[in-house]
Design a protein around this motif. Structure first.
Motif, PDB file in Angstrom:
ATOM      1  N   VAL A 205      47.040  55.110  38.362  1.00  0.00           N
ATOM      2  CA  VAL A 205      47.255  55.183  39.788  1.00  0.00           C
ATOM      3  C   VAL A 205      48.023  54.526  40.745  1.00  0.00           C
ATOM      4  O   VAL A 205      49.531  54.870  41.484  1.00  0.00           O
ATOM      5  CB  VAL A 205      46.179  54.232  40.494  1.00  0.00           C
ATOM      6  CG1 VAL A 205      45.907  54.190  41.899  1.00  0.00           C
ATOM      7  CG2 VAL A 205      43.961  55.259  39.964  1.00  0.00           C
TER       8      VAL A 205
ATOM      9  N   TRP B  61      45.800  57.793  48.799  1.00  0.00           N
ATOM     10  CA  TRP B  61      46.154  57.161  47.499  1.00  0.00           C
ATOM     11  C   TRP B  61      45.693  55.777  47.084  1.00  0.00           C
ATOM     12  O   TRP B  61      45.026  55.067  46.961  1.00  0.00           O
ATOM     13  CB  TRP B  61      47.615  56.529  46.499  1.00  0.00           C
ATOM     14  CG  TRP B  61      48.324  55.658  45.639  1.00  0.00           C
ATOM     15  CD1 TRP B  61      48.169  56.175  44.312  1.00  0.00           C
ATOM     16  CD2 TRP B  61      48.713  54.838  46.119  1.00  0.00           C
ATOM     17  NE1 TRP B  61      48.276  55.014  44.049  1.00  0.00           N
ATOM     18  CE2 TRP B  61      48.921  54.266  44.601  1.00  0.00           C
ATOM     19  CE3 TRP B  61      48.962  53.343  47.169  1.00  0.00           C
ATOM     20  CZ2 TRP B  61      49.197  52.482  44.514  1.00  0.00           C
ATOM     21  CZ3 TRP B  61      49.015  51.760  46.833  1.00  0.00           C
ATOM     22  CH2 TRP B  61      49.624  51.702  45.263  1.00  0.00           C
TER      23      TRP B  61
ATOM     24  N   ASP C 243      42.210  56.038  45.362  1.00  0.00           N
ATOM     25  CA  ASP C 243      42.988  55.695  44.413  1.00  0.00           C
ATOM     26  C   ASP C 243      42.181  56.551  42.728  1.00  0.00           C
ATOM     27  O   ASP C 243      43.169  57.656  42.245  1.00  0.00           O
ATOM     28  CB  ASP C 243      44.309  54.277  44.226  1.00  0.00           C
ATOM     29  CG  ASP C 243      43.117  53.315  44.090  1.00  0.00           C
ATOM     30  OD1 ASP C 243      40.617  54.098  44.251  1.00  0.00           O
ATOM     31  OD2 ASP C 243      42.745  52.162  43.964  1.00  0.00           O
TER      32      ASP C 243
END
Length: 118
Positions: free
Chosen positions: A94, A44, A48
């Motif tokens: 995100v 992430w 992302d």
């Protein structure tokens, strides 16, 4: 005992050699198929907008959408400046994902435990 993992059925007796208990086999299957919270957050953090964390968690459709929105956002930003709207929406998406990752990992690992009968 049959288990459904990674789009196929596995017989727990076929997974390991003789001499290993069913509990040990189930534990080995769990360890090899469980998801890591740390890996998900590293993906992430570094991938992302490219949806790397979503690919890892099995959310392939939304990962492809996130990837395409990022690519088209950058292309349209360079061409006409309208890609900013796509990039802002991906950025919000995100940030929301940062709070959803924990639930995805937990539900995947809990479903795995349920499938293994542990």
């Amino acid at each position: 005992m049959n288990i459904y993992l990674e789009n196929k059925f596995l017989d727990i007796s076929d997974v390991c050699t003789e001499g290993i208990s069913d509990d040990a086999r189930a534990l080995m299957l769990y360890n090899s198929n469980s998801k890591s919270m740390g890996i998900a957050y590293v993906l992430w953090l570094f991938l992302d907008g490219l949806g790397g964390h979503r690919f890892y968690n099995g959310n392939t459709g939304s990962a492809v959408a996130q990837l395409l929105m990022t690519i088209f956002g950058w292309l349209l930003l360079m061409v006409a400046g309208v890609g900013m709207f796509l990039l802002i929406s991906v950025g919000i998406w995100v940030l929301v994902d940062a709070f959803l990752i924990t639930g995805w990992i937990r539900s995947h690992n809990n479903a795995l435990v349920f499938q293994l009968g542990a």
